[in-house]
Write an enzyme that holds these catalytic residues in place. Structure first.
Site, short mmCIF file in Angstrom:
data_model
loop_
_atom_site.label_atom_id
_atom_site.label_comp_id
_atom_site.label_asym_id
_atom_site.label_seq_id
_atom_site.Cartn_x
_atom_site.Cartn_y
_atom_site.Cartn_z
N TRP A 1 0.82 -1.21 0.00
CA TRP A 1 0.00 0.00 0.00
C TRP A 1 0.86 1.27 0.00
O TRP A 1 0.33 2.36 0.13
CB TRP A 1 -0.92 0.00 1.22
CG TRP A 1 -1.82 -1.18 1.27
CD1 TRP A 1 -3.06 -1.31 0.70
CD2 TRP A 1 -1.58 -2.43 1.96
NE1 TRP A 1 -3.59 -2.55 0.97
CE2 TRP A 1 -2.70 -3.27 1.74
CE3 TRP A 1 -0.51 -2.91 2.72
CZ2 TRP A 1 -2.79 -4.55 2.25
CZ3 TRP A 1 -0.60 -4.20 3.23
CH2 TRP A 1 -1.72 -5.01 3.00
N ASP A 2 2.17 1.14 -0.12
CA ASP A 2 3.09 2.27 0.00
C ASP A 2 2.95 2.93 1.37
O ASP A 2 3.01 4.15 1.52
CB ASP A 2 2.85 3.30 -1.12
CG ASP A 2 4.01 4.28 -1.27
OD1 ASP A 2 5.11 3.98 -0.76
OD2 ASP A 2 3.83 5.34 -1.89
N TYR A 3 2.76 2.11 2.39
CA TYR A 3 2.63 2.58 3.76
C TYR A 3 3.97 2.52 4.50
O TYR A 3 4.04 2.14 5.67
CB TYR A 3 1.58 1.75 4.52
CG TYR A 3 0.15 2.15 4.27
CD1 TYR A 3 -0.18 3.42 3.79
CD2 TYR A 3 -0.89 1.27 4.55
CE1 TYR A 3 -1.51 3.78 3.58
CE2 TYR A 3 -2.22 1.62 4.35
CZ TYR A 3 -2.52 2.88 3.86
OH TYR A 3 -3.84 3.23 3.67
#
Length: 814
Positions: free
Chosen positions: A446-448
């Protein structure tokens, strides 16, 4: 004129009815609210009777209004911004029924008598009810739960600002109490300085002794007199930026190192910057001259050991972390869809000589030296692009790690990528050996990644003092850990999360859930927003068409709602703390993204436009759109970084209205400022931060000082005086809030939207507490300015004088 008004109104109602009924039927088919379909059909019926000049039209429209008021109250409660798109347009359209024109348009009876005058209260009464509902909802209020823990003050804190976050632990806490809720109203601007460097200006200055030190765009380093703002020296490395976007000229701050007693060499006190051309530069703190005994003539090449790569694929935007006599650096690795990019290695260099000290290469565990001749650090590992922290007593450096590329597909990640990504990692400051880690997201697709500087703060638990570290995340969660060993201060459960990713990837069955108050509310269909019922309905339809089961819903080819989006939540601005009392002051964004996965075959069909995501050299990108589509090459089994191994490419987009209104598809607030008591886990207060005076639909500047919570680019400063300051909201203001109550105590207009965290110090000659705010020129916007498709504000005046450094202090009389 009456006849024209009659027909225009009838046609308008018919169009509104069609625009609601047809898509509203689609929304019902998708499982959404039937309101829009029913309201559309009723509006079409109203239009029919208006055409027929029948008084039944006002009866039906009055029923629409009355039922809409009830439905709005049920769905939105007393939330003004949630009520506006549901009610305002209906009330405006209904005004026509209250005019003489409508009465005069009615058809006479068969015997020629005057038409029966309809009762205007059929529309007037529900209109008044709707207006009263919005009036009550407009009364300002915010969440207030308590005032928090009170402890004894920490006596040994300095009034200088010696590190990026004031202390090595990034507290952003100024232990000065001249400016208080009672005196802050007397703050006045006392000087301002222009940097001469345009665009990006994210730096928070340091203050040591008589001088302020900071960097402007492209690592221009400047020293000012901390009392007067006069320039002391300026060093321009004349860097050629590695790319054309804002991050390629970003410099968030500089570091300061002071040699130990008895040192007789050059630069006993030095300022160090890590640059966007991947160098470490050391300057004499007094003169700005290069420290020629550092590295090679004052410069260390950070591309050593990184292998072949393009300049834009590896550079530095954050300051080095001073860990004793070491300078510790990570590095920004290009956020892209490629495999085999430069390593995310973390390295340390001697602060005096620039000599290599150690390297932590997660792909080569147990070895902390430089690569052997002809070899490189492990390519493509998670990087540390943001700011690190250091605990001198424990000799631990705390790293917020990123995730391995590509962001939204993890099918090709290696075991060590999985182990160390999206985590906080504690390394020994003298050797680089890992001591502990805590992962905030498992198998992050999630590109977290962890974007914020970890913040060191002591908390009280069961009467005992616990040295802790707080890590804000893009998810809007804050993880609080014992900084000695990484164990949670408050228990952190693993919870089940959505499953079923696209074929070829996998997901962790659980994710850690911090018990602290969070800023990632579940988004329901009723939370969708717009200017009118029509664009609100369109956002509802898109919400229903995307996959969304809450946070950690996997990216999909059909589209996924990512809430919060990959800008956060929190980002590099991190948080501040009231170090005396264990209170955390947060300013998270609450924005969302659409994420769509595309296959290599779909990329081929797009043609040259795909180069913006994958680059011109990707085998799936056809730079000649007229060329025939060829079969894609087979995966090379001997090349672990073959780009054809990536089965899906993620395309994130801000979740904005598709009707060109330039507003988010979900209701405000879009950012908050809040205080959490870390000792008790209690949310003390929370309120929107940033007003819509410099924002509005269609990229207009509304001028309305209504708090909606605007985009925020940096963090907060907290002082012993009981105030917290923020200057990076998208409304060109600096504000002071009461830490205990949340009351806004002071605000002042800025010459543009700030882009950094403010700081404060006691001026060396006068002894007065000084507040510093920096502002870029031209200003910024988020999402991208629709006029330019850039983050620069197209309506900002570019005057060629560069960014602002502005100092505030109390009047002498105060």
């Amino acid at each position: 004129m009456r006849a024209i008004a009659h027909w225009v109104f009838a046609i308008l109602l018919a169009l509104i009815g069609l625009l609601l009924a047809v898509p509203g039927g689609g929304l019902v088919y998708l499982g959404g609210s039937p309101y829009y379909l029913l309201a559309g059909l009723a509006t079409l019926l109203t239009a029919f009777f208006v055409f027929r000049r029948s008084p039944r039209a006002i009866l039906i429209y009055g029923a629409i209004l009355a039922l809409t008021v009830v439905w709005s109250l049920f769905e939105a409660g007393l939330d003004l911004f949630a009520l506006l798109p549901r009610l305002a347009a209906w009330l405006v359209v209904g005004l026509y029924f209250l005019t003489p024109w409508y009465r005069q348009s009615l058809r006479a009876s068969a015997d020629g008598a005057e038409p029966l005058a309809p009762n205007r209260w059929l529309v007037g009464a529900p209109s008044l009810a709707g207006a009263a509902l919005m009036l009550v909802a407009s009364i300002p209020s915010y969440t207030q739960n308590g005032t928090g823990t009170v402890r004894e003050e920490i006596a040994e804190l300095s009034s200088d600002w010696r590190s990026y976050g004031n202390t090595g632990g990034g507290t952003r806490f100024a232990a000065i109490d001249d400016i208080t809720p009672e005196t802050v109203g007397g703050l006045k601007e006392v000087w301002r300085y222009r940097t001469g460097s345009e665009e990006d200006f994210k730096a928070t200055p340091l203050q040591i002794g008589d001088n302020l030190y900071f960097c402007a765009a492209a690592n221009v380093v400047i020293a000012l007199n901390a009392e007067t703002g006069e320039e002391v020296w300026k060093y321009d490395p004349k860097i050629n930026p590695p790319d054309e976007h804002q991050y390629a000229i970003t410099c968030r701050g500089v570091a300061y190192h002071e040699a130990s007693e008895g040192y007789a060499g050059q630069c006993p006190a030095r300022i160090v910057t890590a640059t966007v051309d991947a160098s470490l530069i050391a300057l004499d703190a007094q003169t700005g001259a290069l420290c020629e005994d550092f590295g090679e003539n004052g410069i260390v090449d950070l591309r050593t050991g990184m292998g072949e790569h393009l300049p834009k694929e590896y550079y530095h935007t954050s300051p080095p972390t001073v860990a004793g006599d070491n300078l510790v650096v990570g590095g920004l690795v290009l956020d892209s869809q490629k495999l085999g990019l430069p390593s995310g290695v973390v390295r340390a260099f001697d602060a005096t000589t620039g000599a290599f000290s150690w390297a932590w290469d997660m792909g080569n565990p147990g070895y902390y030296g430089e690569p052997a001749e002809g070899e490189t650090y492990t390519p493509g590992t998670p990087n540390v692009w943001s700011v690190m922290s250091y605990d001198e007593e424990l000799d631990l450096v705390y790293l917020p790690t990123g995730n391995a590329n590509p962001d939204y597909y993890g099918g090709e990640r290696r075991d060590f990528d999985e182990e160390w990504s999206s985590a906080i990692v504690a390394l020994n400051g003298q050797t680089g050996e890992p001591r502990w880690k805590y992962q905030t997201v498992h198998h992050d697709v999630w590109d977290y990644d962890a974007p914020a500087q970890p913040v060191l703060v002591d908390v009280t638990l069961d009467g005992e003092n616990v040295p802790a570290v707080a890590l804000p995340t893009k998810m809007g969660s804050i993880f609080l850990l014992d900084r000695r060993d990484g164990t949670p201060v408050h228990p952190i459960p693993e919870v089940d999360v959505p499953q079923d990713p696209e074929l070829g990837d996998f997901l962790s069955p659980t994710q850690p859930q911090s018990p602290l108050p969070n800023f990632h509310p579940y988004r329901y269909e009723a939370d969708m927003w717009g200017l009118t019922p029509i664009d609100q309905m369109v956002c509802r339809i898109e919400y229903r068409m995307m996959r969304y089961e809450g946070m950690f819903t996997p990216p999909t080819r059909g589209g996924t709602l990512l809430a919060p989006g990959n800008f956060g939540g929190f980002n590099w601005g991190s948080v501040s703390v009231d170090a005396d009392n264990g209170l955390l002051i947060a300013a998270p964004m609450l924005l969302a993204h659409r994420v769509l996965l595309a296959t290599p075959e779909q990329v081929q069909e797009v043609g040259p436009r795909a180069a913006a995501v994958l680059g011109e050299d990707h085998p799936a990108v056809r730079m000649d759109e007229n060329a025939p589509i060829q079969d894609l090459p087979e995966v090379d089994p001997n090349d672990p970084f073959d780009q054809m191994r990536v089965k899906y490419f993620g395309i994130p987009m801000p979740f904005m209205s598709r009707l060109g209104t330039a507003i988010p598809c979900f209701e405000p607030p879009w950012a908050r400022i809040a205080v959490i008591d870390l000792n008790t886990k209690e949310l003390l207060w929370s309120r929107p931060v940033g007003d819509m005076s410099a924002a509005g639909p269609f990229n207009l500047r509304s001028g309305l000082p209504i708090d909606v919570g605007t985009a925020v680019r940096a963090g907060t400063l907290t002082t012993r005086g009981g105030l917290t300051f923020i200057s990076s909201t998208m409304d060109a203001k600096v504000r002071a809030y009461n830490v205990r109550t949340g009351e806004e105590e002071w605000a002042s207009d800025l010459p543009g939207n700030g882009q950094s965290t403010p700081m404060s110090y006691r001026a060396p000659q006068s002894g007065r507490q000084t507040l510093i705010v920096t502002v870029p020129n031209p200003s910024w916007r988020y999402p991208r300015d629709p006029a330019t498709n850039e983050y620069l504000d197209s309506q900002s005046v570019r005057d060629g004088k560069g960014g602002y450094v502005i100092a505030y202090a109390l009047d002498d009389a105060d």
